[in-house]
Design a protein around this motif. Structure first.
Motif, PDB file in Angstrom:
ATOM      1  N   ARG A  65       0.838  -1.194   0.000  1.00 46.43           N
ATOM      2  CA  ARG A  65       0.000   0.000   0.000  1.00 46.43           C
ATOM      3  C   ARG A  65       0.874   1.245   0.000  1.00 46.43           C
ATOM      4  O   ARG A  65       2.001   1.246   0.507  1.00 46.43           O
ATOM      5  N   TYR A  66       0.327   2.328  -0.557  1.00 42.71           N
ATOM      6  CA  TYR A  66       0.932   3.662  -0.519  1.00 42.71           C
ATOM      7  C   TYR A  66      -0.167   4.606  -0.035  1.00 42.71           C
ATOM      8  O   TYR A  66      -0.987   5.078  -0.829  1.00 42.71           O
ATOM      9  N   LEU A  67      -0.220   4.853   1.243  1.00 47.58           N
ATOM     10  CA  LEU A  67      -1.308   5.653   1.794  1.00 47.58           C
ATOM     11  C   LEU A  67      -1.276   7.085   1.278  1.00 47.58           C
ATOM     12  O   LEU A  67      -2.322   7.700   1.056  1.00 47.58           O
ATOM     13  N   GLN A  68      -0.094   7.638   1.070  1.00 47.01           N
ATOM     14  CA  GLN A  68       0.020   9.010   0.585  1.00 47.01           C
ATOM     15  C   GLN A  68      -0.489   9.141  -0.850  1.00 47.01           C
ATOM     16  O   GLN A  68      -0.952  10.200  -1.265  1.00 47.01           O
ATOM     17  N   LEU A  69      -0.417   8.045  -1.608  1.00 49.24           N
ATOM     18  CA  LEU A  69      -0.848   8.057  -3.008  1.00 49.24           C
ATOM     19  C   LEU A  69      -2.262   7.517  -3.169  1.00 49.24           C
ATOM     20  O   LEU A  69      -2.711   7.265  -4.288  1.00 49.24           O
ATOM     21  N   ASN A  70      -2.959   7.308  -2.051  1.00 49.67           N
ATOM     22  CA  ASN A  70      -4.323   6.796  -2.090  1.00 49.67           C
ATOM     23  C   ASN A  70      -4.387   5.424  -2.770  1.00 49.67           C
ATOM     24  O   ASN A  70      -5.263   5.135  -3.572  1.00 49.67           O
ATOM     25  N   LEU A  71      -3.409   4.579  -2.446  1.00 54.55           N
ATOM     26  CA  LEU A  71      -3.370   3.210  -2.953  1.00 54.55           C
ATOM     27  C   LEU A  71      -3.374   2.273  -1.748  1.00 54.55           C
ATOM     28  O   LEU A  71      -2.326   1.853  -1.268  1.00 54.55           O
ATOM     29  N   PRO A  72      -4.567   1.926  -1.233  1.00 53.42           N
ATOM     30  CA  PRO A  72      -4.625   1.132  -0.001  1.00 53.42           C
ATOM     31  C   PRO A  72      -4.252  -0.334  -0.170  1.00 53.42           C
ATOM     32  O   PRO A  72      -3.910  -1.001   0.786  1.00 53.42           O
ATOM     33  N   SER A  73      -4.308  -0.842  -1.413  1.00 47.96           N
ATOM     34  CA  SER A  73      -3.989  -2.254  -1.636  1.00 47.96           C
ATOM     35  C   SER A  73      -3.705  -2.491  -3.106  1.00 47.96           C
ATOM     36  O   SER A  73      -4.601  -2.390  -3.947  1.00 47.96           O
ATOM     37  N   ILE A  74      -2.443  -2.803  -3.424  1.00 50.92           N
ATOM     38  CA  ILE A  74      -2.065  -3.125  -4.801  1.00 50.92           C
ATOM     39  C   ILE A  74      -1.206  -4.383  -4.778  1.00 50.92           C
ATOM     40  O   ILE A  74      -1.059  -5.038  -3.750  1.00 50.92           O
ATOM     41  N   GLY A  75      -0.612  -4.730  -5.906  1.00 52.03           N
ATOM     42  CA  GLY A  75       0.235  -5.908  -6.011  1.00 52.03           C
ATOM     43  C   GLY A  75       1.581  -5.706  -5.353  1.00 52.03           C
ATOM     44  O   GLY A  75       1.807  -4.729  -4.626  1.00 52.03           O
ATOM     45  N   VAL A  76       2.489  -6.630  -5.600  1.00 56.18           N
ATOM     46  CA  VAL A  76       3.808  -6.589  -4.978  1.00 56.18           C
ATOM     47  C   VAL A  76       4.888  -6.653  -6.053  1.00 56.18           C
ATOM     48  O   VAL A  76       4.619  -6.952  -7.216  1.00 56.18           O
ATOM     49  N   SER A  77       6.111  -6.368  -5.633  1.00 57.23           N
ATOM     50  CA  SER A  77       7.272  -6.488  -6.523  1.00 57.23           C
ATOM     51  C   SER A  77       8.032  -7.760  -6.187  1.00 57.23           C
ATOM     52  O   SER A  77       7.787  -8.405  -5.164  1.00 57.23           O
ATOM     53  N   ALA A  78       8.997  -8.111  -7.048  1.00 60.56           N
ATOM     54  CA  ALA A  78       9.828  -9.284  -6.780  1.00 60.56           C
ATOM     55  C   ALA A  78      10.631  -9.142  -5.477  1.00 60.56           C
ATOM     56  O   ALA A  78      10.726 -10.106  -4.707  1.00 60.56           O
ATOM     57  N   PRO A  79      11.214  -7.962  -5.179  1.00 59.81           N
ATOM     58  CA  PRO A  79      11.880  -7.818  -3.876  1.00 59.81           C
ATOM     59  C   PRO A  79      10.933  -7.997  -2.688  1.00 59.81           C
ATOM     60  O   PRO A  79      11.338  -8.512  -1.648  1.00 59.81           O
ATOM     61  N   ASP A  80       9.657  -7.579  -2.847  1.00 60.03           N
ATOM     62  CA  ASP A  80       8.676  -7.806  -1.779  1.00 60.03           C
ATOM     63  C   ASP A  80       8.496  -9.304  -1.549  1.00 60.03           C
ATOM     64  O   ASP A  80       8.419  -9.773  -0.404  1.00 60.03           O
ATOM     65  N   LEU A  81       8.409 -10.062  -2.647  1.00 56.34           N
ATOM     66  CA  LEU A  81       8.273 -11.514  -2.532  1.00 56.34           C
ATOM     67  C   LEU A  81       9.479 -12.101  -1.801  1.00 56.34           C
ATOM     68  O   LEU A  81       9.321 -12.964  -0.929  1.00 56.34           O
ATOM     69  N   ALA A  82      10.672 -11.629  -2.151  1.00 56.30           N
ATOM     70  CA  ALA A  82      11.883 -12.130  -1.491  1.00 56.30           C
ATOM     71  C   ALA A  82      11.841 -11.840   0.008  1.00 56.30           C
ATOM     72  O   ALA A  82      12.257 -12.672   0.825  1.00 56.30           O
ATOM     73  N   ASP A  83      11.337 -10.657   0.378  1.00 53.40           N
ATOM     74  CA  ASP A  83      11.223 -10.320   1.799  1.00 53.40           C
ATOM     75  C   ASP A  83      10.287 -11.297   2.515  1.00 53.40           C
ATOM     76  O   ASP A  83      10.594 -11.783   3.611  1.00 53.40           O
ATOM     77  N   ALA A  84       9.126 -11.564   1.908  1.00 50.06           N
ATOM     78  CA  ALA A  84       8.165 -12.469   2.537  1.00 50.06           C
ATOM     79  C   ALA A  84       8.743 -13.884   2.648  1.00 50.06           C
ATOM     80  O   ALA A  84       8.620 -14.543   3.684  1.00 50.06           O
ATOM     81  N   ALA A  85       9.399 -14.354   1.585  1.00 52.42           N
ATOM     82  CA  ALA A  85       9.957 -15.705   1.586  1.00 52.42           C
ATOM     83  C   ALA A  85      11.069 -15.860   2.617  1.00 52.42           C
ATOM     84  O   ALA A  85      11.314 -16.957   3.116  1.00 52.42           O
TER      85      ALA A  85
END
Length: 811
Positions: A65-85
């Motif tokens: 999410r990007y609260l400042q950009l009014n994006l409360p829920s969007i997809g993820v990037s490959a680095p985000d996936l690596a963080d979760a894994a």
């Protein structure tokens, strides 16, 4: 044991003697328990146990999410996936998917297929096992090594006839050969409507820090046993803080209020069905309460007629425990029989309910029986038994000391307190029925209000069909893509009955996601890492406004001259203009992808077009880009006609085939149907609430009829005396009806309070729920009064026909 069997035999004899009462009671309770079981079967299929997912409580969806950009829920990037894994104490496996599609060539014919480009652990996250072959391994999820495919059960049947030798055969997708390595189970459908899966094959640099904020993927994770979503979110928040520390206090992540979060997968799986199902679960719970109140009233009436019998038993030495146990056994027999019927009928009713749900909302959900379903139905049965039997048991216990045969004589008249309690039960039924009928009216009013919402375009008479350009023919060939688009639209414009034709991506109210991006405004310098303004993006051709009939507010729209090699231009909508150029004319301003451009001149402002729903409140504007100047690989062709738009399906397919025989049209719909489908969940609520509201009215009518019939039978002597003394027929009828009006008035007053409370709750969950309140209340009150008076008129009229001499002689 002998005592229990004795109670059971006696209960069976008593219920057999009162067969009408027994049948009515069982059917009423079965209806209440069955409705709850049916709704729970749907809740289980949609919210608790989505088909094809093993241990869904351990699966979470992963978002940014990007609260400042009014994006409360969007997809993820490959680095985000690596963080979760990397959270290996909490996460067992993590995967991403990028929806895609291909033109498949098989046996000399071209067919468009929806695909999921997935990382290799996708199936592991869901616990999905193939019925043939295998799923991907890590070596296949590499750049250039992803020429393998797993087929859905449906496509295996369609293309290979369900033959087991499909494994290791090849399939041409966009002109490239893919080897079939597996076939998935028929119930696995994630993402929805996916027909085949291919490894996403990301290059190693896709996981680099520079790709952190390029969110192109949807993601899911499987938690380790015992781990919770709350623990995962706490760990993801630590990752967010690490990212901010690494970038510095003035980082883009901090300024844009970026963060990662997870939520139960079932929330995403349910989609727009989630809120209606919760509401309907509350509705059928009210139906169960009405049914229980009805049966409780009938049993109180029956207990009153059995006063002589109970007095004899008490005189013969029956204890309070034995008498109350007898009532408990009878109630349990009735509720138990009703529960068995509900267990057998519940899943069938659930399947019928799923048929009532629009196909796009219900696809992929499977109703099935399970131990959980049996236990839930049994729980409803126990609750029903308690709610139905508690009142007569308490009444008998309270009057036990007064059970003396000498005191009862022939009379079985119910006491005033007992009558008042039965009246309270009936008033409660009326109040709940009022709430359901008023609720149906509220949702109907809100549906009408939403149907009048302007989507920003005229949907009547427009057919839309999508095309995804073959990668092998069009990749990195912008001029060729532009020629294809121009070829198809020009062919369409030449057809009889066509008023206008255009292409757009993405299609308003279509099934795809709306792309969005940050942008910069020339001569408005931004600080380093400033997220800047943000907008949705849409690509369109020159005749798009004319085809959609979208108002042009300022400047101009795109022309045929706005193509590659000419100055870059853009058009914005009035929502974006108000957000970033308040009180100014944005025409002539320049927007770009960064502080150094390249810049596109804003040449016009158009009216805002809703993205995909008439319900949601939108506050994000759109930048339009000329499709001929910056072609995209996917487009929806639009045809406005002077004839029925469905008649243009063959024409649209032929135009695409003549422009390029390797392309296939898919997802052909009229715009009218797409706009209408966006209200499918609301329409479902209206239909089901009307059905359950009618059922509640019927049950309330039965309650009123039962109470007044019993009361009238107990007042036969009184009525006979009144008539012997000269009372007119209408006076007797009004005497009986007067009691019903008190019950109706009390019930409606309580129902009004309940409705106002419910409306305050619903207004926060559903759009347009604050409209039509007075009309809904009037409709509910009118319906209840009409049904209640009709139910009361029968016993009232019967009472007026009493023969005074016979009534006095029987006394």
């Amino acid at each position: 044991m002998q005592t229990v069997l004795g109670h059971l035999r006696y209960a069976l004899r008593q219920l057999w003697r009162a067969r009408t009462f027994t049948v009515v009671t069982i059917l009423t309770l079965a209806l209440g328990v069955g409705a709850n079981t049916a709704i729970f079967s749907v809740v289980q299929a949609v919210l608790l146990q989505p088909a094809g997912v093993v241990e869904p409580e351990r699966v979470a969806s992963f978002h940014v999410r990007y609260l400042q950009l009014n994006l409360p829920s969007i997809g993820v990037s490959a680095p985000d996936l690596a963080d979760a894994a990397s959270l290996n104490t909490i996460v067992e496996s993590a995967a991403i998917v990028s929806p895609n599609s291909f033109n498949a060539t098989f046996d000399g014919r071209t067919q468009h297929l929806r695909a999921g480009m997935v990382s290799w652990k996708w199936f592991h996250v869901f616990g999905a096992e193939p019925i043939l072959g295998r799923v991907f391994v890590s070596e296949e999820d590499q750049k250039g090594a992803n020429q393998v495919v797993v087929l859905s059960y449906k496509i295996w049947q369609e293309l290979f006839g369900g033959q087991r030798d499909a494994i290791d055969k090849t399939l041409l997708l966009d002109g490239k050969s893919y080897r079939v390595i597996g076939v998935m189970r028929s119930d696995f459908d994630w993402p929805r409507n996916t027909e085949l899966w291919i490894p996403v094959g990301l290059a190693p640099n896709a996981y680099g820090p520079n790709e952190r904020f390029n969110e192109f993927y949807d993601s899911v994770v499987r938690l380790k046993p015992g781990a919770t979503v709350a623990q995962l979110n706490a760990a993801l928040d630590q990752k967010r803080l690490e990212e901010i520390r690494n970038e510095g206090k003035s980082s883009f992540a901090q300024k844009a209020e970026w963060g990662m979060f997870a939520q139960p997968f079932t929330q995403d799986a349910a989609g727009s069905l989630r809120k209606p199902l919760y509401a309907l679960f509350a509705v059928v719970a009210m139906i169960l309460l009405i049914a229980c109140a009805n049966i409780s009233g009938l049993m109180l009436a029956r207990a009153s007629t059995r006063t002589r019998e109970l007095a004899i038993r008490a005189a013969l030495g029956a204890s309070l425990r034995q008498i109350t146990t007898q009532f408990v056994v009878e109630t349990s027999l009735l509720a138990g029989t009703a529960t068995v019927i509900a267990i057998l009928a519940g899943p069938m009713l659930g399947r019928l309910l799923m048929l009532a749900i629009p196909h796009d909302l219900a696809t992929g959900f499977v109703i099935h029986s399970s131990l959980r379903m049996v236990l839930i139905a049994a729980g409803f049965g126990l609750l029903t038994s308690f709610l139905s039997g508690i009142a007569p048991v308490l009444q008998v216990a309270r009057s036990y000391k007064d059970l003396r045969l000498s005191e009862q004589g022939k009379s079985s008249t119910a006491g005033v307190a007992r009558q008042r309690f039965r009246g309270l039960l009936v008033s409660s039924e009326i109040a709940l029925a009022f709430l359901l009928v008023a609720g149906a009216g509220l949702f109907l009013s809100s549906l009408k209000a939403l149907q009048n919402v302007d989507p920003g375009f005229k949907s009547e008479g427009v057919l839309a069909g999508s095309v995804t350009l073959n990668d092998s023919n069009y990749k990195d060939q912008a001029a060729k893509e532009a020629n294809f688009l121009e070829n198809v639209t020009s062919r369409l414009k030449q057809q009889p009955g066509v008023v206008a034709a255009a292409a757009v991506y993405p299609l308003p109210f279509g099934k795809g996601q709306m792309p969005s991006a940050s942008f910069s405004i020339k001569e408005r310098p931004m600080q380093p890492n400033d997220p800047g303004p943000h907008s949705d993006l849409r690509w369109a051709t020159a005749d798009y406004l004319r085809t959609m009939q979208i108002p042009l507010l300022r400047g101009r729209w795109f022309t045929e001259e706005d193509r590659d090699g000419h100055p870059k231009v853009a058009v914005i909508d009035d929502m974006l203009a108000r957000a970033y150029w308040p009180g100014q004319d944005p025409v002539g301003q320049y927007v770009g992808n960064g502080s150094n451009g390249p810049w596109s001149e804003i040449v016009g402002v158009v009216a805002h077009v809703r993205r995909d729903s008439l319900e949601s409140v939108e506050n994000k504007g759109v930048i339009y880009v000329p499709m001929m100047q910056s072609p995209v690989s996917e487009a929806a062709f639009l045809v406005r006609t002077s004839i029925a738009p469905d008649a243009m399906r063959a024409t649209l397919m032929e135009a695409v085939q003549k422009a390029d025989s390797s392309e296939a049209v898919y997802d052909m719909h009229t715009l009218d149907s797409l706009v209408s489908d966006s209200l499918a969940a609301r329409r479902l609520m209206v239909w089901l609430l009307t059905l359950f509201g009618g059922l509640a009215l019927l049950l309330a009518a039965i309650g009123i009829y039962g109470l007044l019939s019993f009361t009238a039978s107990q007042r036969t002597t009184e009525i006979g005396i009144r008539m012997a003394l000269g009372a007119q027929r209408w006076q007797v009828v009004s005497l009986v009806l007067r009691q019903s009006f008190v019950l109706i008035g009390t019930g409606i007053a309580a129902g009004l309070v309940l409705t106002f409370v419910a409306q305050r709750i619903l207004v926060h969950a559903f759009a347009a729920m604050d409209t039509g309140m007075s009309g809904s209340l009037f409709l509910a009150a009118l319906s209840l009064v009409a049904v209640a008076v009709l139910a009361a008129a029968i016993p009232a009229n019967r009472s007026a026909g009493v023969d005074p001499a016979a009534a006095l002689r029987n006394e």
